[in-house]
Design a protein around this motif. Structure first.
Motif, PDB file in Angstrom:
ATOM      1  N   GLY A 162     -17.473  39.725 -44.929  1.00  0.00           N
ATOM      2  CA  GLY A 162     -18.451  38.670 -45.154  1.00  0.00           C
ATOM      3  C   GLY A 162     -19.681  39.185 -45.877  1.00  0.00           C
ATOM      4  N   LEU A 163     -20.363  38.276 -46.568  1.00  0.00           N
ATOM      5  CA  LEU A 163     -21.581  38.594 -47.311  1.00  0.00           C
ATOM      6  C   LEU A 163     -22.646  37.556 -47.003  1.00  0.00           C
ATOM      7  N   GLY A 164     -23.908  37.971 -47.049  1.00  0.00           N
ATOM      8  CA  GLY A 164     -24.974  37.008 -46.821  1.00  0.00           C
ATOM      9  C   GLY A 164     -26.306  37.476 -47.366  1.00  0.00           C
ATOM     10  N   ILE A 165     -27.176  36.517 -47.624  1.00  0.00           N
ATOM     11  CA  ILE A 165     -28.559  36.760 -48.034  1.00  0.00           C
ATOM     12  C   ILE A 165     -29.449  35.922 -47.130  1.00  0.00           C
ATOM     13  N   TYR A 166     -30.564  36.495 -46.687  1.00  0.00           N
ATOM     14  CA  TYR A 166     -31.440  35.811 -45.741  1.00  0.00           C
ATOM     15  C   TYR A 166     -32.895  36.142 -46.064  1.00  0.00           C
ATOM     16  N   TYR A 167     -33.732  35.113 -46.163  1.00  0.00           N
ATOM     17  CA  TYR A 167     -35.166  35.297 -46.420  1.00  0.00           C
ATOM     18  C   TYR A 167     -35.945  34.634 -45.291  1.00  0.00           C
ATOM     19  N   ALA A 174     -34.497  30.873 -44.930  1.00  0.00           N
ATOM     20  CA  ALA A 174     -33.459  30.280 -45.761  1.00  0.00           C
ATOM     21  C   ALA A 174     -32.383  31.329 -45.971  1.00  0.00           C
ATOM     22  N   GLY A 175     -31.132  30.890 -45.990  1.00  0.00           N
ATOM     23  CA  GLY A 175     -30.038  31.842 -46.158  1.00  0.00           C
ATOM     24  C   GLY A 175     -28.825  31.207 -46.789  1.00  0.00           C
ATOM     25  N   VAL A 176     -27.982  32.044 -47.375  1.00  0.00           N
ATOM     26  CA  VAL A 176     -26.690  31.617 -47.909  1.00  0.00           C
ATOM     27  C   VAL A 176     -25.676  32.686 -47.553  1.00  0.00           C
TER      28      VAL A 176
END
Length: 314
Positions: A162-167, A174-176
């Motif tokens: 899995g991959l993710g970005i989180y701010y 916010a994340g995707v």
């Protein structure tokens, strides 16, 4: 400075990878009404973002009264490391629906970069292993005991990536994420030949939330989670919680075409939080069940007087 640029390059690589697999296939992901308190199960970049060692327990029983309805249990732990520059986590889960059952483990790692005075950008990876089982020989109403599609059970191990970005800031996130980008089929060759195919589609999760102070004692916390699945309509959860004195939270959610959800949380002390959600089905399934129950228990180590208040909210 070189270390920061190295981390930025890693995050950019994750962004590219996250959207590069438009034709990949992934496992079906469990649903949580209290997703805002179980973000680790949605986005690996969330690991360590609370800046505390956090234990989470979730138990969800969906569509009570409907035989073979989904049941999900999740136990997770995460914490920040390397002076808050990184985080790691682990999740154990058990997911049942009908004659199918999936048990697994996910390991998460995240790198964190402060991009402004209050903003932190994180990129995360998860590696997992799932044991998928299906009891085909006990399917109710199968056409005939000798039907080749149901003559044998299946027990298979499959990996996940899995991959993710989180701010996040003190009052916004916010994340995707894509929980699994690997292409995997859950059926054995003999079952595929018989015409029974079990290939699950890719899931993309978009999440966001904000804390809006109304006065000293009252805070409004709207949030949303949008789920995009290949071959299915886009599904969204829209949630609003009201927090009283950072102790009691009451909220309501709407899941498009599926349910209206009521929820309540209580911060019992600086370390312990309880949550409960009840889903009222509004789809045609409402005639066959009495709702969905979900409980959450979170325990965090450390003294919150030394930590940012946002650890209370996200």
């Amino acid at each position: 400075m070189n270390i920061k640029f190295k981390h930025i390059r890693i995050l950019l690589l994750l962004v590219v990878m996250l959207f590069a697999y438009q034709k990949s296939i992934a496992q079906t992901e469990p649903m949580y009404s209290q997703y805002m308190f179980n973000m680790l199960g949605v986005n690996p970049a969330y690991a360590g973002s609370r800046e505390a060692s956090s234990f989470n327990i979730f138990q969800r029983r969906q569509w009570i009264g409907l035989q073979g309805a989904p049941q999900t249990t999740s136990i997770s732990f995460d914490q920040s490391i390397l002076n808050k520059a990184a985080g790691w986590g682990i999740q154990l889960y058990d997911d049942k629906i009908g004659v199918e059952k999936a048990d697994g483990i996910n390991l998460m790692g995240a790198t964190r970069i402060r991009v402004s005075e209050k903003g932190v950008l994180s990129g995360g990876l998860s590696l997992g292993l799932m044991n998928y089982r299906i009891d085909l020989m006990n399917v109710t109403g199968r056409y005939t005991p000798s039907d080749p599609a149901f003559y044998a059970n299946l027990n298979k191990w499959t990996p996940s990536l899995g991959l993710g970005i989180y701010y996040n800031t003190d009052n916004f996130y916010a994340g995707v994420s894509i929980p699994n980008i690997l292409k995997s089929k859950l059926t054995a060759l003999t079952l595929i030949k018989s015409g029974l195919q079990k290939v699950n589609q890719k899931h993309i999760f978009l999440t966001s939330g904000i804390v809006l102070p109304i006065n000293e004692d009252l805070k409004l916390k709207p949030s949303t989670m949008i789920k995009i699945v290949e071959g299915a309509p886009i599904e969204a959860d829209f949630n609003t919680n009201i927090w009283l004195r950072d102790i009691i939270g009451l909220g309501v959610s709407y899941r498009t075409g599926d349910a209206i959800i009521g929820m309540a949380e209580i911060q019992a002390n600086e370390n312990l939080r309880f949550g409960y959600a009840y889903d009222i089905t509004i789809s045609p399934l409402k005639f066959y069940n009495t709702g969905t129950h979900e409980i959450m228990i979170r325990y965090e180590l450390g003294n919150f007087k030394t930590k940012i208040k946002s650890t209370r909210y996200f």
